[in-house]
Structure formats: C-alpha cells, structure tokens
Design a protein around this motif. Structure first.
Motif, mmCIF file in Angstrom:
data_model
loop_
_atom_site.group_PDB
_atom_site.id
_atom_site.type_symbol
_atom_site.label_atom_id
_atom_site.label_comp_id
_atom_site.label_asym_id
_atom_site.label_seq_id
_atom_site.Cartn_x
_atom_site.Cartn_y
_atom_site.Cartn_z
ATOM 1 N N ARG A 19 -2.885 -36.408 17.107
ATOM 2 C CA ARG A 19 -3.127 -35.277 16.209
ATOM 3 C C ARG A 19 -4.610 -35.081 15.888
ATOM 4 N N ASN A 24 -9.587 -32.286 16.461
ATOM 5 C CA ASN A 24 -9.264 -32.193 15.032
ATOM 6 C C ASN A 24 -9.885 -33.295 14.190
ATOM 7 N N TYR A 257 2.622 -40.346 -0.046
ATOM 8 C CA TYR A 257 1.505 -40.053 0.861
ATOM 9 C C TYR A 257 1.304 -41.163 1.889
ATOM 10 N N GLU A 289 2.627 -38.251 10.857
ATOM 11 C CA GLU A 289 2.337 -36.847 10.577
ATOM 12 C C GLU A 289 1.911 -36.679 9.116
ATOM 13 N N HIS A 290 2.592 -37.369 8.210
ATOM 14 C CA HIS A 290 2.216 -37.324 6.795
ATOM 15 C C HIS A 290 0.804 -37.870 6.593
ATOM 16 N N ARG A 293 -1.941 -35.501 7.719
ATOM 17 C CA ARG A 293 -2.101 -34.387 6.768
ATOM 18 C C ARG A 293 -2.888 -34.836 5.531
ATOM 19 N N LYS A 296 -6.699 -35.548 6.317
ATOM 20 C CA LYS A 296 -7.484 -34.321 6.475
ATOM 21 C C LYS A 296 -7.812 -33.703 5.116
ATOM 22 N N LEU A 297 -6.837 -33.690 4.228
ATOM 23 C CA LEU A 297 -7.070 -33.117 2.902
ATOM 24 C C LEU A 297 -8.082 -33.951 2.120
ATOM 25 N N MET A 308 5.300 -34.065 -1.106
ATOM 26 C CA MET A 308 5.249 -34.050 0.359
ATOM 27 C C MET A 308 6.619 -33.669 0.920
#
Length: 355
Positions: A19, A24, A257, A289-290, A293, A296-297, A308
């Motif tokens: 990912r 990215n 998270y 995947e979590h 995410r 990135k935040l 979530m």
C-alpha cells in the motif's frame, strides 16, 4: 527522515509495503524491514512443503525494492520500547519512530509433557523443512500422528496422504466433528474424504503426554513414528517478553487503530494482535489496511476517525490434496474440484500482486 520499522515479512507487513510503495510513501519517511529470511514465506502453504508435494521455491515471494526501503536480516532479540530500538543478534540496533510488530506465532503446547521435545512443527519455513525431511524419510507402513484438526491439521493430513499413500495417518481432533464451528455439511465432506482416503480421524481426543514414538490420548497409549503438532499457537517469545496486556490466547491487546493503548507509535499486526477472529493471513491483511490508514493520517498531522471501520472477513479456503478442497464464503459452502481451483487461483493472484 521519519523511520518506519516493520518487524517480520509476513502477510500483514507485506500488505503495508504494497500500500505504501512505490508512490504512497511520504518523502520524509524511510522504511526498514527486519526479517530472518531474504523473502516473504507463504505460511498458508507450509503444510504442502512439509508433506513434500510443493517445492520451497513455489512458496516464496521476494520483498519489493524501493530506494527508501532497506531490509535488515537477522534474529530479533529484544524490542526496547523505552529507547525506541530493536536489538538484533550480534549487537546490531535498529531505531524507529513508528514500529509495526508482525512477527507471527509459534506452537503452543498447553502444558502437555513432551510435546515440545517430541513433536514436529509447520510454523516456520525452517521447521517445515525439518518436518518434510522426517515425514518423507519414514519407512513404508510408518504411523504419523497429527495433533489438531483445524485447517492446518486437515490440510497437512490430506496432503501427506497424497504424498505418501504407504503411511498410516492418525488425525486427532478435540471436537466431536471436524470444523465443528462451521456447517455440518462442510464437516461431513471433509470427514468423508478422510474415510475414503484412509486417514483415521480420532474425535474427542485429549493428548495428555507425548514420548518418543508414543502418544497418550486420554489414558490410551498409541505407538507412532512421528508426530506433528498443529494444536495451538501463541505470539513469538520476543513479543511475549514485552509483557503487554494480552487476551486469553496471549495475543496483545490493541486499540481500534491497531496500536498499543499506551504507545501510539507501536502497532501490532497479524498473529500477535488480539482480535475477535482467529489468526489468519486474511485477518493480518485487513489489520494492515487499518494501520496504513492511521499512519498516513498521523504523518499528515490529521485527526483520526472517531470510529474505525469494522473488520469483516470473507471466509476461508482449505485444500484436500491437489484435486479437492472446500470453501466457506459469505455463509455459503463450496466443495470439491471447484473449491480447490478457487484456492489455487487465490494463491496465484497473491503471488502475482506481491511478487
């Protein structure tokens, strides 16, 4: 540069790499992957390696290459959360700003005397090789006991039968029926396959002791030439040594998270992370995947979502040798040749996307 360190090249951390790379990853982030091997091992296929039906090169995938990804090889001795460092054998240290622990699991013997000493394993590539050397080197007519009739035990027993028609195979199941938590039709299909292919399924078993060439099921002594243990797992020792809050199975408790409740820079993925679901490659990928995410935040300084998304698993697939199989997907059961083709196709797609 911010240092993201991934411990273990398993399914979870491979999904994180997939990912983030190649386009990215923020310009100010450097990734270091730490693993003992120079490749990603397809653990879901270790049963076939141990049975001798699939060569090792078919269950390996190379790690991705990127200018801001470095791979460090070695055995991890300790995770030092206080100093944000991972200590390796030989004195090498890898520092981190963000850490993802995806080191997988090892066998759990539930206090059964002799199980650690006298049984073989399929938890790592190296142990699966050792199991292969033993099982495929047995004389004709030898008896192999497989303790645990979960997915790993079922697939190993069926694949070993295909590899060695001359062996006597005994599969020990604690439950009244195989895959007791799933539809009876699925259980019946697998049991019929074992009956047809002369694999003895011993239900309601309770292995109380293991000695050299002998198993104790309740009070019964059973002579065996080799025993493979597939009856339970726990996080690897280096994770257990962290003495973090854990669930009943020993998996580390995490927030929604996927980080530690008292350390937002340490994430847990895969077999080490507590979950309502049993450990699986699919679960590790969804957890990853979590994590991506959230990373990135946080790297952008943005606020995390209050809630979530709930992790939902699609089902599972199992093989009965190279020609038959079973699939439980969206509360529907598929068995036979089609199910085996579905499993093979999924494996092909995974290798294509990650290789």
């Amino acid at each position: 540069m911010r240092k993201l360190v991934l411990l273990g090249g398993g399914y979870g951390n491979m999904r994180i790499l997939l990912r983030l790379l190649p386009n990215n990853l923020p310009e100010d982030v450097q990734i270091t992957l730490v693993d003992r091997a120079p490749f990603h091992s397809l653990k879901t296929e270790f049963y076939a390696l141990a049975a001798g039906t699939t060569p090792e090169k078919h269950i390996r995938v190379g790690f991705p290459e990127h200018e801001r990804l470095s791979v460090v090889y070695g055995e991890i001795e300790k995770i030092d959360k206080t100093n944000k460092a991972v200590l390796l054998e030989g004195g090498k240290s890898v520092e981190y700003d963000d850490l993802v622990i995806g080191l997988g699991c090892e066998d759990k013997y539930h206090g059964v005397p002799g199980a650690d000493e006298y049984t073989y394993s399929i938890q790592t590539m190296a142990k699966s090789r050792e199991t292969y050397n033993t099982l495929c080197g047995l004389p004709s007519g030898s008896v192999v006991g497989i303790v645990g009739a979960g997915l790993s035990g079922i697939e190993l027993a069926s694949e070993l039968r295909e590899s060695r028609a001359d062996l006597k195979i005994k599969l020990f199941d604690r439950g009244e029926r195989i895959l007791k938590d799933f539809p009876e039709r699925l259980s019946n299909y697998v049991k019929k396959w074992f009956d047809k292919n002369d694999v003895e399924v011993i239900a309601n078993s309770n292995i109380t002791k293991v000695e050299k060439n002998e198993l104790f099921n309740h009070d019964e002594h059973i002579s065996v030439d080799a025993v493979v243990w597939t009856a339970g797992i726990q996080p690897v020792k280096v994770v257990r040594d962290l003495e973090l809050e854990a669930d009943r199975s020993g998996r580390v408790v995490v927030t929604q998270y996927m980080d530690l409740p008292n350390d937002e820079n340490v994430y847990i993925v895969g077999d080490c992370a507590a979950s309502q679901f049993g450990p699986s490659a699919q679960l590790a990928e969804e957890q990853a995947e979590h994590i991506v995410r959230v990373l990135k935040l946080r790297w952008k300084g943005e606020v995390l979502p209050e809630k979530m998304p709930e992790i939902k698993l699609k089902g599972f697939m199992g093989a009965l040798g190279k020609k038959q199989g079973f699939v439980y997907l969206a509360d529907k059961t598929v068995t036979g040749r089609i199910a085996r083709l579905m499993k093979s196709g999924l494996l092909w797609m995974y290798k294509r996307h990650n290789g």
